[in-house]
Design an enzyme around this catalytic site. Structure first.
Site, PDB file in Angstrom:
ATOM      1  N   GLU A  74      78.005  -7.556  59.026  1.00 45.92           N
ATOM      2  CA  GLU A  74      77.000  -6.605  59.487  1.00 45.92           C
ATOM      3  C   GLU A  74      75.950  -6.369  58.397  1.00 45.92           C
ATOM      4  O   GLU A  74      76.287  -6.295  57.221  1.00 45.92           O
ATOM      5  CB  GLU A  74      77.710  -5.277  59.820  1.00 45.92           C
ATOM      6  CG  GLU A  74      76.809  -4.167  60.317  1.00 45.92           C
ATOM      7  CD  GLU A  74      77.607  -2.926  60.736  1.00 45.92           C
ATOM      8  OE1 GLU A  74      78.778  -2.783  60.309  1.00 45.92           O
ATOM      9  OE2 GLU A  74      77.057  -2.107  61.504  1.00 45.92           O
ATOM     10  N   LYS A 145      73.250  -3.375  68.103  1.00 48.58           N
ATOM     11  CA  LYS A 145      74.522  -2.644  68.145  1.00 48.58           C
ATOM     12  C   LYS A 145      74.495  -1.567  69.227  1.00 48.58           C
ATOM     13  O   LYS A 145      73.536  -0.797  69.331  1.00 48.58           O
ATOM     14  CB  LYS A 145      74.770  -2.009  66.773  1.00 48.58           C
ATOM     15  CG  LYS A 145      76.158  -1.441  66.555  1.00 48.58           C
ATOM     16  CD  LYS A 145      76.274  -0.952  65.092  1.00 48.58           C
ATOM     17  CE  LYS A 145      77.674  -0.506  64.733  1.00 48.58           C
ATOM     18  NZ  LYS A 145      77.760  -0.118  63.286  1.00 48.58           N
ATOM     19  N   CYS A 181      80.579  -4.451  64.593  1.00 44.98           N
ATOM     20  CA  CYS A 181      81.484  -3.409  64.089  1.00 44.98           C
ATOM     21  C   CYS A 181      81.956  -2.392  65.144  1.00 44.98           C
ATOM     22  O   CYS A 181      82.846  -2.685  65.905  1.00 44.98           O
ATOM     23  CB  CYS A 181      80.809  -2.700  62.917  1.00 44.98           C
ATOM     24  SG  CYS A 181      81.975  -1.835  61.836  1.00 44.98           S
ATOM     25  N   SER A 208      82.987  -2.751  57.515  1.00 42.32           N
ATOM     26  CA  SER A 208      84.092  -1.836  57.798  1.00 42.32           C
ATOM     27  C   SER A 208      84.756  -1.412  56.494  1.00 42.32           C
ATOM     28  O   SER A 208      85.444  -2.207  55.860  1.00 42.32           O
ATOM     29  CB  SER A 208      85.106  -2.529  58.713  1.00 42.32           C
ATOM     30  OG  SER A 208      86.216  -1.690  58.959  1.00 42.32           O
ATOM     31  N   LYS A 214      94.237   0.677  56.885  1.00 40.13           N
ATOM     32  CA  LYS A 214      93.300   0.425  57.980  1.00 40.13           C
ATOM     33  C   LYS A 214      93.511  -0.970  58.556  1.00 40.13           C
ATOM     34  O   LYS A 214      93.332  -1.191  59.763  1.00 40.13           O
ATOM     35  CB  LYS A 214      91.860   0.571  57.477  1.00 40.13           C
ATOM     36  CG  LYS A 214      90.810   0.656  58.568  1.00 40.13           C
ATOM     37  CD  LYS A 214      89.445   0.942  57.943  1.00 40.13           C
ATOM     38  CE  LYS A 214      88.371   1.187  58.980  1.00 40.13           C
ATOM     39  NZ  LYS A 214      87.054   1.460  58.322  1.00 40.13           N
ATOM     40  N   THR A 452      87.590  10.385  34.743  1.00 40.29           N
ATOM     41  CA  THR A 452      88.987   9.986  34.944  1.00 40.29           C
ATOM     42  C   THR A 452      89.772  10.933  35.867  1.00 40.29           C
ATOM     43  O   THR A 452      90.992  10.842  35.951  1.00 40.29           O
ATOM     44  CB  THR A 452      89.718   9.933  33.580  1.00 40.29           C
ATOM     45  OG1 THR A 452      89.648  11.237  32.985  1.00 40.29           O
ATOM     46  CG2 THR A 452      89.058   8.923  32.664  1.00 40.29           C
ATOM     47  N   GLU A 457      93.483  16.871  41.248  1.00 37.64           N
ATOM     48  CA  GLU A 457      92.732  17.769  40.367  1.00 37.64           C
ATOM     49  C   GLU A 457      91.414  18.180  40.994  1.00 37.64           C
ATOM     50  O   GLU A 457      91.014  19.345  40.960  1.00 37.64           O
ATOM     51  CB  GLU A 457      92.414  17.059  39.047  1.00 37.64           C
ATOM     52  CG  GLU A 457      93.593  16.820  38.145  1.00 37.64           C
ATOM     53  CD  GLU A 457      93.212  15.997  36.919  1.00 37.64           C
ATOM     54  OE1 GLU A 457      94.088  15.780  36.075  1.00 37.64           O
ATOM     55  OE2 GLU A 457      92.038  15.560  36.820  1.00 37.64           O
ATOM     56  N   LYS A 573      82.038  22.492  42.530  1.00 32.20           N
ATOM     57  CA  LYS A 573      82.255  21.535  41.440  1.00 32.20           C
ATOM     58  C   LYS A 573      82.279  20.108  41.979  1.00 32.20           C
ATOM     59  O   LYS A 573      81.711  19.191  41.376  1.00 32.20           O
ATOM     60  CB  LYS A 573      83.588  21.820  40.745  1.00 32.20           C
ATOM     61  CG  LYS A 573      83.574  23.003  39.815  1.00 32.20           C
ATOM     62  CD  LYS A 573      84.661  22.849  38.767  1.00 32.20           C
ATOM     63  CE  LYS A 573      85.807  23.788  38.980  1.00 32.20           C
ATOM     64  NZ  LYS A 573      86.878  23.589  37.976  1.00 32.20           N
TER      65      LYS A 573
END
Lengths: 609, 609
Positions: A74, A145, A181, A208, A214, A452, A457, A573
């Site tokens: 695509e 599409k 798709c 995709s 998936k 990181t 977190e 944040k």
């Protein structure tokens, strides 16, 4: 001869279609054998010249491999997803020009007789997500599409006008339907029309994005569509990273009865080809099915197949399932490597704390661009343990990365004293001095800074904005902490399996996690056990479960309330966090769009509503 | 009596509809006079209890003012826009419950006989952007939004299923049609159906975000729809800020012939009321118009109007046009104040450099929450001029803000020496030490940090990420630099007009702009004149003009190329920039969604594509 020659190939790689299955009955008489190339390639958004050059090179490969038809993903020429570039007239014009230029250059290169299907951005009563069937230097047919995804990371209703025709190209006597798709994910539309129009083959070209597991959903889905349409389906998906998305390839071919004829491995960029026997078209009807008209076009005769020449293309086998860890690792390496390369960087810098997160990120970067282009910085504070420093140095050594230590303590003291900071404010200054240090080295030496932080977190806000959150890219931002450990174990085991040195120091894996921002601090002081936390977050963040759902599932109400509160409060944040590869059902970023100003509380309190 | 009493009011505020105009002819016989309340109110996303309490209070006000019908904005109960909260079942259930609870509590409070129209989130074969007509403790009728905006900042196709019925409520013998926001912006749909159904009045409830000069577009549009429908239109919009959006109110009433009957001022939260004579319904037909069915409901009899009591509500006059600067200032103050309040902050901290940007941001904050809750920090570096320091102190003095000076030089030196930084890396460290300083004070004292960047800087990346870019909110991020000066001039002039002290030191306005990060540095060293830069950016950023467009408009190709490059290259930084109020056609944020990894170059170079 053509047929004979094709029949002569080992049946192993390409079992013949079973016409005696449901969906296949119609076409039993004359069959034509076609060799079809599946171009599982990596694209770059906006790089028309580079994307077109790649197409030409792959078409040449396909020619050498004796293919008569090559199928690309695509939005091949624009790259996917171009987002708001679609709104720019100059960009739409460039896409249309790239298509006609490509058709001409293929013909000029003597590749005109091979049929090529590419995705591109067209403009016709609105912008269109389009596929073109190219042959003999011109665009033989195009398809727009029909189903436009507008959920998750997709905003296609924002950009495109949906198509209203199923395009059927008669090529070598076979009626080939073009789809894109989402057409395969929604009921009705092209696949329904294809059966009525008695199409002999369906192509589905994809952008995709990867999500865990998936691939286990795609195949059964495409099988169902093939049976629904009564025709084989060639499913082609791109590979590589684009900002927060990673495309995993996983291209495959299923027969009219849903049988898997071949499947490409994930995250491998290659031109695969398959020989498939297809029914000669017997119908010329152009029915209207629901709101779709069938438009038929006849293509020139295909190239005569000559599989003799040496070529890099590979016959499509049936790639096996890989483990969840291997799959995710592949996604993170592809996403991180492509972000670095496509944004013009050749090296990365990151803080190496000796902890599991920075160790895994460093190992991913080393796998993506080589350890010699990874620059680790140790920035111990007064609260850093000795093993932190030694573990970081050992990691760098194991992956062949550069490593230096920068003393931040004097600078931290200067801040704390001049601003009279205490508690959390003091803790955060340590993280921010580290962030400023990494950005300084980035500005000075041109490295991309990698953040990181992990998904756990990021969810509960257990990170310091402008501190450990600084960076251009965050490789594990969508990886729950409990899975970060699994990835480390897997990567080390994989190294042992290959007789290589495991990249991640065992100590970084086994020691209790700590931010080391205050004396003897451990994550467990302020957070629940990560397995438990991640179980709650998977339901709340990834699946939009509410407080009542979670409690009814047996989670402690007080804990759920706390986790939900922390997650809601950290939204501002997350908004300022760098992008990172999506691997989950719902990643932070465009996939999850929540207001910052938000008084909704899952855990209902009278005082709040 | 009801009618008599209403007729007795001064015609001045409410000129009678001119039925002898196009669109009006149908209803000439019996007319009923209704007093309608327009609740131009401020909502908070997710605050069901607070939003419902506000509705009850305003309905009581309306009762005291003798109104029979009160109309609230789009998504009154949920707040607008709830974004992905809509995907959470718990949130949808809470909205439905809030609606039924509201109906019951109004009745319990003796306010049952007043008709109330509120917006809410419903669930019926999918999530719906809905309006409810409440009376006598129950929901008499509901309407589901027909046109769903999916462009700009809107993603409604992502969330809602469109409606298929025009809801018409016969109230006091008048057929009232319900519509929501976008229904009025798109052709076809409810307004076309309303004419066929011979509706006597149309309500349009809105969450229509502020954009410069948008009010000049709304009125002619609504006039056209009123004439199209052949009925008066009551247009109600909310006020206040929600993350990047600011709602400006600008509620108004238009007669069947498009005549303006009344208009509320922008950015003022108040209940307005209008007396309007409406035709008695004469048709009971429920036609199907295009794909819309007309659904008719009969409401209980309205309250008898008794305008006697003392009340805060105000008769709707016709508010005049205000200047562009006053309008924008109002938007920035509303957006900033609401972000601060709705996120639970009571004070702000920002760097005061003595420059125009921080001066304007400080003045906005002072207007929003009072100068005594604004904390300015001077952080001079080796390159800061003396006047910078004195101008900053003077600004704080003028707006009654706190002001302190923090010496960053020793800390900057420590970084520069330990990391051996030069050039840009050294410049950026100064900005990042300032950012860390502000965040430290924020963590220590609980102030919200305001970022002071403007749209011109943000466009070309003339800011330091994690440096001057730190903050929870950025009041002028959508304001071009050239307009920042205009705002300062206007605010000072407005102060003089009111006999107050102009807040912004003249020197901050008149001196040449400088980042003061290197000796004698001026913005003009690296950027074109701001008037010129902003002219290019307005076309490129706000209007998606391409390189060729800009050159054909007479801009210097080399300059356009440079500006476009700088803008494209800064995308990654903008992604991590705090939110700020949208005032332009296209603000950075959800309004403009561009890939970071993007090789498209407007200024075509062979090497790039």
């Amino acid at each position: 001869m053509c047929v004979f020659q094709l029949r002569a190939r080992p049946a192993a790689t390409v079992p013949p279609p079973r016409w005696n299955q449901p969906g296949g009955e119609r076409h039993t008489e004359v069959v034509t054998a076609l060799r079809i190339g599946l171009a599982q390639v990596d694209l770059t958004v906006g790089a028309f010249a580079a994307n077109s050059a790649m197409v030409s090179a792959r078409v040449a490969e396909a020619a050498a491999a004796g293919a008569q038809l090559v199928v690309f993903p695509e939005m091949t020429l624009t790259g996917y997803m171009p987002e708001d570039l679609v709104l720019r007239r100059s960009f739409r014009a460039a896409s249309r020009k790239a298509l006609t230029d490509l058709a001409a250059s293929l013909a000029a290169a003597g590749l005109g007789d091979i049929a090529v299907v590419v995705g591109y951005l067209d403009e016709h009563q609105g912008a269109r997500n389009a596929a073109a069937f190219i042959q003999d230097g011109s665009v033989v047919a195009r398809y727009f599409k029909y189903h436009l995804p507008t959920y998750g990371v997709f905003d296609e209703d924002r950009y495109f006008t949906p198509g209203s025709e199923l395009t059927v190209v008669r090529f070598a006597g076979v009626d080939i339907g073009l789809t894109i798709c989402e057409d395969i994910w929604q009921d009705g539309g092209p696949f329904t029309a294809a059966r009525v129009a008695e199409v002999g083959l369906l192509l589905n070209i994809n952008g995709s994005p990867y999500e865990r597991n998936k691939d286990d959903i795609r195949l059964p889905l495409v099988r169902r569509r093939a049976i629904e349409a009564g025709a084989p389906v060639v499913y082609v998906n791109q590979v590589g990273g684009q900002d927060e998305l990673v495309f995993d390839g996983d291209s495959f071919v299923v027969a009219a009865d849903g049988a898997l004829l071949g499947r490409a491995p994930q995250f491998v960029e290659k031109l695969y080809y398959v020989d498939i026997e297809l029914p000669q078209a017997t119908s010329d009807a152009s029915p209207v099915v629901n709101d779709l008209t069938v438009r038929r076009t006849i293509a020139p005769l295909p190239a005569r197949s000559s599989g003799a020449a040496v070529h890099e293309a590979e016959p499509l086998g049936i790639a096996g399932r890989i483990s969840d860890e291997e799959e995710v690792w592949g996604a993170l390496v592809a996403g991180t490597g492509d972000y670095i390369r496509k944004n013009g960087f050749s090296s990365v810098v990151l803080g190496m704390s000796g902890g599991i997160d920075s160790a895994v990120v460093a190992a991913i970067a080393a796998d993506a661009i080589g350890g010699s282009r990874v620059y680790g910085v140790g920035m111990p504070s007064a609260y850093s343990s000795d093993h932190s420093k030694s573990d970081a140095a050992e990691l760098a050594e194991r992956i062949g990365a550069h490593y230096e230590v920068v003393e931040i303590e004097p600078i931290v003291r200067a801040f704390v004293e001049s601003l009279k900071l205490t508690g959390l404010a003091e803790e955060n200054v340590q993280a921010r001095v580290r962030g400023t240090t990494l950005m300084g080295l980035s500005n000075q030496h041109g490295h991309l800074v990698l953040a990181t932080g992990n998904k756990s977190e990021l969810s509960v806000g257990y990170s310091t904005i402008y501190g450990d959150a600084v960076g251009g890219f965050a490789p594990i931002k969508d990886v729950p902490k409990s899975f970060v450990w699994k990835l480390a174990e897997w990567r080390n085991a994989e190294a042992r399996r290959r007789g290589q040195l495991p990249p991640i120091p065992q100590n970084s894996i086994s020691k209790p996690p700590s931010a080391e921002l205050s004396p003897g601090q451990l994550d467990s002081d302020s957070l629940p056990d990560y397995e438990l936390l991640d179980a709650i977050l998977a339901r709340y963040v990834d699946e939009d479960a509410g407080f009542a759902d979670l409690v009814s599932e047996g989670f402690d109400p007080a804990l759920v309330r706390r986790v939900v509160r922390m997650t809601d409060a950290a939204e501002w944040k997350r908004r300022q966090y760098p992008p990172g590869p999506k691997i989950s059902l719902k990643a932070f970023g465009k996939d999850r769009r929540l207001p910052i100003t938000n008084r909704w509380r899952e855990a209902q309190d009278a005082d709040e509503h």
